[in-house]
Design an enzyme around this catalytic site. Structure first.
Site, PDB file in Angstrom:
ATOM      1  N   ARG A  59       0.819  -1.171   0.190  1.00 15.20           N
ATOM      2  CA  ARG A  59      -0.009   0.140   0.032  1.00 15.20           C
ATOM      3  C   ARG A  59       0.862   1.118  -0.055  1.00 15.20           C
ATOM      4  O   ARG A  59       0.532   2.281  -0.500  1.00 15.20           O
ATOM      5  CB  ARG A  59      -0.992   0.100   1.158  1.00 15.20           C
ATOM      6  CG  ARG A  59      -1.851   1.205   1.324  1.00 15.20           C
ATOM      7  CD  ARG A  59      -2.963   1.082   2.079  1.00 15.20           C
ATOM      8  NE  ARG A  59      -3.068   0.586   3.433  1.00 15.20           N
ATOM      9  CZ  ARG A  59      -2.266   1.401   4.478  1.00 15.20           C
ATOM     10  NH1 ARG A  59      -1.782   2.504   4.340  1.00 15.20           N
ATOM     11  NH2 ARG A  59      -2.003   0.459   5.530  1.00 15.20           N
ATOM     12  N   TYR A 112     -16.056  15.041 -15.469  1.00  9.56           N
ATOM     13  CA  TYR A 112     -16.518  13.528 -15.314  1.00  9.56           C
ATOM     14  C   TYR A 112     -17.198  13.389 -14.348  1.00  9.56           C
ATOM     15  O   TYR A 112     -17.146  13.738 -13.073  1.00  9.56           O
ATOM     16  CB  TYR A 112     -15.491  12.720 -15.140  1.00  9.56           C
ATOM     17  CG  TYR A 112     -15.837  11.025 -14.747  1.00  9.56           C
ATOM     18  CD1 TYR A 112     -16.592  10.298 -15.692  1.00  9.56           C
ATOM     19  CD2 TYR A 112     -15.564  10.323 -13.659  1.00  9.56           C
ATOM     20  CE1 TYR A 112     -17.100   9.084 -15.433  1.00  9.56           C
ATOM     21  CE2 TYR A 112     -15.857   9.045 -13.320  1.00  9.56           C
ATOM     22  CZ  TYR A 112     -16.737   8.464 -14.270  1.00  9.56           C
ATOM     23  OH  TYR A 112     -17.200   7.268 -13.895  1.00  9.56           O
ATOM     24  N   ASP A 184      -7.270  17.264 -14.647  1.00  6.84           N
ATOM     25  CA  ASP A 184      -7.655  15.943 -15.241  1.00  6.84           C
ATOM     26  C   ASP A 184      -7.182  15.788 -16.826  1.00  6.84           C
ATOM     27  O   ASP A 184      -7.856  16.470 -17.504  1.00  6.84           O
ATOM     28  CB  ASP A 184      -8.988  15.757 -14.920  1.00  6.84           C
ATOM     29  CG  ASP A 184      -9.528  14.224 -15.319  1.00  6.84           C
ATOM     30  OD1 ASP A 184      -8.772  13.525 -15.965  1.00  6.84           O
ATOM     31  OD2 ASP A 184     -10.382  13.890 -14.817  1.00  6.84           O
ATOM     32  N   LYS A 209      -8.288   4.563 -19.250  1.00  9.83           N
ATOM     33  CA  LYS A 209      -8.387   5.171 -20.602  1.00  9.83           C
ATOM     34  C   LYS A 209      -6.927   5.087 -21.479  1.00  9.83           C
ATOM     35  O   LYS A 209      -6.628   3.914 -21.689  1.00  9.83           O
ATOM     36  CB  LYS A 209      -9.055   6.489 -20.337  1.00  9.83           C
ATOM     37  CG  LYS A 209     -10.011   6.635 -19.517  1.00  9.83           C
ATOM     38  CD  LYS A 209     -11.258   5.888 -19.904  1.00  9.83           C
ATOM     39  CE  LYS A 209     -12.399   6.312 -18.834  1.00  9.83           C
ATOM     40  NZ  LYS A 209     -12.325   5.760 -17.382  1.00  9.83           N
TER      41      LYS A 209
END
Ligand code: LCS
Length: 394
Positions: A59, A112, A184, A209
């Site tokens: 992590r 988005y 973004d 994407k």
């Protein structure tokens, strides 16, 4: 942090994340482990104190993930990368890292859907205020900044309206007020647009994407311009558990190698599809930054290396006609997501942006009839023939 920065972009896609592997592997191995053994207690303590670069726990960091973080940081010309489980993991980590109760953010209205929804539901609950507006209008940004504004959050081009914001000019305004500028860059990838070079402080992606490009994983990444910002964002990601898995990192390291050749082909196809749609008598309007009719065509030429592979359009007859089209395409998949090798079609008002209020959608120009098209790398004649036969059914 970044190495190899003198290579060309395409070479960096192949070699940017690679270190020297002791076994001579041509690809970055998958370190599929949750934890790492220390040589001894003192070594473990040094890792925790940040006095050694050794790995501790996945992590917090992992060699496969680090390779991807290094590579995307080089591609975005930033200080360091912070990989996340998803694009939304990146958005959440950024909001959490910089905002606190009483703060205010100014943001692009047609972002988005969930990037806005989490701000207007959860962060609002913790006392963070937000103003969503058309950030293409620089005066509107200026007018919205208040004494408690901490962040300017931009998405350009916007999902799904394909509106652009002038990153350089908007960053200059934001920096006069000491705001952190977040972009973004999902719709462009660093191949087409490098926000940090234009003045932004933090850039991030849904790597689901274009960066991965094969519609087979969900992933995100943040890149900060400076070490100082990196030290603010990384602990937020680690402590909230938004981390990536090593296998995900391996998949993106594999997909990213072909980023530039995939985008070259997809945007060549997209230009032809946009031209076809614009001339079609059943089409009301088309938004594609490569078309001269795009209201910000000049800005696209200046800010982006190419217009990308995303198109939005509306048919005459609005949603009713759009439904006939979407129900009748055969090659294009009726599916959300974007930026993969396959052509996708979807309806934002009932799918990706359905959780926004109808009023917010309309103010952001997300009309009920808007259809979003993510152009893939198939033969363009097949993509157009598919649209043609579906449009003939209306
Ligand atoms: N930012 C943009 C511009 C996006 O398009 C998406 C996802 C995200 C952030 C979030 O990334 P994720 O967590 O999904 O990796 N966009 C989607 C879309 O347009 N259709 O499905 C997902």
């Amino acid at each position: 942090m970044a190495k190899n920065e003198n290579l060309g972009f395409d070479s960096l896609l192949i070699h940017g994340g690679m270190g020297v592997d002791p076994m001579g592997s041509a690809t970055v191995p998958i370190y599929q482990t949750s934890t790492f053994a220390f040589e001894n207690v003192d070594e473990g303590a040094k890792c925790f104190a940040g006095e050694s670069n050794g790995f501790i726990y996945t992590r917090i960091g992992n060699p496969t993930i680090s390779a991807l973080e290094k590579q995307v940081a080089i591609l975005e010309n930033g200080y360091g990368g912070i990989a996340t489980a998803s694009g939304m993991g990146a958005v959440s980590s950024i909001y959490m890292a910089f905002l606190q109760s009483g703060d205010h953010i100014v943001s692009t209205d047609a972002v988005y859907g969930p990037s806005r929804v989490i701000m207007e539901t959860y962060f609002k609950r913790f006392g963070v205020e937000s103003t969503y507006l058309n950030t293409a209008d620089l005066n509107a940004i200026k007018a919205a900044i208040k004494p408690n504004t901490k962040m300017l959050y931009l998405e350009t081009p916007t999902n799904p309206t394909m509106a652009l914001t002038d990153i350089k000019a908007a960053s200059e305004i934001a920096h006069q007020h000491n705001l952190v500028v977040v972009v973004d860059n999902t719709f462009c990838s660093p191949y087409l647009q490098r926000p940090l070079d234009l003045g932004a402080d933090v850039v991030f992606h849904s790597m689901t994407k274009f960066l991965n490009g094969h519609a087979d994983i969900v992933a995100g990444i943040i890149v900060t311009k400076t070490q100082e910002l990196y030290k603010i964002v990384r602990p937020a990601m680690v402590n909230m558990g938004c981390n990536m898995d090593p296998h995900q990192a391996y998949m993106v390291l594999r997909g990213i190698k072909t980023l530039s050749i995939r985008i070259d082909r997809a945007q060549e196809n997209a230009m032809k599809v946009a031209d076809y749609l614009e001339k079609h008598p059943k089409v009301e309007w088309v938004k594609y930054p490569g078309l001269k009719s795009h209201p910000q065509y000049e800005l696209a030429q200046k800010q982006m290396k190419g217009p990308g592979a995303m198109i939005s359009f509306e048919l005459k007859g609005g949603l009713k006609a759009g439904k006939v089209l979407m129900d009748n395409v055969k090659l294009a998949l009726l599916a959300v997501s974007l930026g993969g090798v396959e052509t996708l079609i979807q309806h934002p008002a009932s799918m990706t942006h359905s959780k926004m209020t109808p009023d917010a959608r309309l103010k952001a120009n997300i009309t009920d009839g808007l259809v979003r098209f993510s152009v893939g790398i198939e033969n363009v004649e097949d993509i157009i023939a598919d649209l043609d036969q579906a449009l003939a059914k209306i």
